[in-house]
Design a protein around this motif. Sequence first.
Motif, PDB file in Angstrom:
ATOM      1  N   LYS A 265      -2.568   2.189   1.505  1.00 18.71           N
ATOM      2  CA  LYS A 265      -3.477   3.277   1.107  1.00 18.71           C
ATOM      3  C   LYS A 265      -4.695   2.720   0.390  1.00 18.71           C
ATOM      4  O   LYS A 265      -5.840   3.111   0.676  1.00 18.71           O
ATOM      5  N   GLU A 266      -4.475   1.796  -0.531  1.00 17.13           N
ATOM      6  CA  GLU A 266      -5.575   1.253  -1.320  1.00 17.13           C
ATOM      7  C   GLU A 266      -6.489   0.370  -0.470  1.00 17.13           C
ATOM      8  O   GLU A 266      -7.710   0.351  -0.661  1.00 17.13           O
TER       9      GLU A 266
ATOM     10  N   GLU B 140      -0.992   9.688   0.638  1.00 17.33           N
ATOM     11  CA  GLU B 140       0.280   8.965   0.647  1.00 17.33           C
ATOM     12  C   GLU B 140       1.428   9.961   0.523  1.00 17.33           C
ATOM     13  O   GLU B 140       1.362  10.890  -0.285  1.00 17.33           O
TER      14      GLU B 140
ATOM     15  N   SER C 193      -8.534   9.321  -1.923  1.00 16.41           N
ATOM     16  CA  SER C 193      -7.187   8.810  -1.693  1.00 16.41           C
ATOM     17  C   SER C 193      -6.275   9.247  -2.824  1.00 16.41           C
ATOM     18  O   SER C 193      -6.722   9.498  -3.946  1.00 16.41           O
ATOM     19  N   THR C 194      -5.007   9.339  -2.513  1.00 10.79           N
ATOM     20  CA  THR C 194      -3.982   9.681  -3.501  1.00 10.79           C
ATOM     21  C   THR C 194      -4.098   8.769  -4.711  1.00 10.79           C
ATOM     22  O   THR C 194      -4.200   7.554  -4.578  1.00 10.79           O
TER      23      THR C 194
ATOM     24  N   THR D  99     -14.802   8.704   0.313  1.00 12.33           N
ATOM     25  CA  THR D  99     -13.377   8.732   0.654  1.00 12.33           C
ATOM     26  C   THR D  99     -12.541   9.190  -0.523  1.00 12.33           C
ATOM     27  O   THR D  99     -12.735   8.746  -1.652  1.00 12.33           O
TER      28      THR D  99
ATOM     29  N   ILE E  57      -7.199  10.131   2.384  1.00 14.75           N
ATOM     30  CA  ILE E  57      -5.997   9.330   2.625  1.00 14.75           C
ATOM     31  C   ILE E  57      -4.904   9.889   1.722  1.00 14.75           C
ATOM     32  O   ILE E  57      -5.035   9.874   0.503  1.00 14.75           O
TER      33      ILE E  57
ATOM     34  N   TYR F  65      -8.613   2.707   1.569  1.00 15.40           N
ATOM     35  CA  TYR F  65      -9.668   3.251   0.718  1.00 15.40           C
ATOM     36  C   TYR F  65     -10.793   2.232   0.540  1.00 15.40           C
ATOM     37  O   TYR F  65     -11.982   2.573   0.625  1.00 15.40           O
TER      38      TYR F  65
END
Length: 431
Positions: free
Chosen positions: A105-106, A148, A120-121, A118, A146, A109
């Motif tokens: 995920k990271e 997770e 992301s969680t 963007t 994104i 991102y």
Amino acid sequence: MQIDQLYNIYKAFPKVTTDTRNIAADSIFFALKGANFNGNAFAEQALAAGARYVVIDEPLYDKGDDYIIVKDVLSTLQDLAKYHRSQLNIPVIGITGTNGKTTTKELLYAVLSQKYNTFSTQGNLNNHIGVPLSLLSIDSRHEVAIIEMGANHVGEIALLSDIARPTHGIITNVGKAHLEGFGSFEGVKKAKGELYDFLQESGGILFLQSDNTELLEMVNTRTFNKIVRYGFSGQNDVIGKLLHANPYLSISWKMKDTTPIYEVSTSLTGSYNSENILAAIAVGLHFDVSPISINMGVEGYVPKNNRSQITKTTKNTVIADFYNANASSMSAALDNMKVLEADRKVVILGDMFEMGDDTYAEHQKIITQAKSLRVDRLIFVGEAFYAQKEPEGEYYQTTEEAKAAVSTIAESFILLKASRGMAFEKLLELL
């Protein structure tokens, strides 16, 4: 109150919280319940701290117009997030898997942020509460999201997919984790495969590590709109090669049927992370991020939160990898120690939690694998390891008991790996 009415309130006050310890001004507080707390009892406190509205499900606590009464606060939070998701016209990438989902995920991102605004969680907000909170943090500025998704029971990924409705998806891998909840390895595959089920039904796009035989078997029983394949063999759309992993990873990569080969150096350790890097590259290419920008994103990513993180102390170099652990991630971490070059190597392993009936068998496998390494000290910590104590290696029942032995280690390259509940940060302080 109907969900569209609540959504109008949310649009006016788009900050949502479930914790009175971090109330933002003009936010909406959702009074969730847990085994040991009742959020309804904190509604008045939330208003006093600056919340504009509180959502409760027990009329006893209703004290005015700023109280919104619903049948069930949790389901309302999930319904609101799902409604908000339906108003978003952006790609949503869902990520799940036994290992590597947060790192992936990271990395995604880091790559997508080179071109897009963007979302992301954040942190570990990846469950039935965290995913709704994540979705409700997406606003009109974001161009891609994104999300997770974690699970420890069958049915959870199906629920989270229904709420987040991903347009794209990745299962990083499937392994032996949370067996207490999943029941078996087959249960793990069924649970993670619920993301595949959703993408199949919705016509979504799948990113697949197609050299992974378990994932390939799961994919071959389903039909997808489009599959983008990444891995290390020639049939993939994105093909990678591990160049260096001692201790930091460097890989080369190329697109199928093209000649340019790109190289990227990273701040990640562990050869197992090379496929997570390839996933980010495949996603970046799919979303038209240039190869140069992709490499900039990957090279700029620095791991944190004790996930495959190299920490240099005054005495040692430590791979701090104790945010979580399971049988497959533990085995991969030990394999990585084989390729690392150092004058002195030390391995310190702590118990793996939530392994159910397989607890002792899986810990025994790790002991056997660890003993095959050529290291200067081998230290096992925790009840499950201690129960299978052998003549080779050092064994301690608790992290506290291991402190004295660990504090004597110096001038070594150390693997520090355990489940989060072992609190191995206490050992890192001594190294």
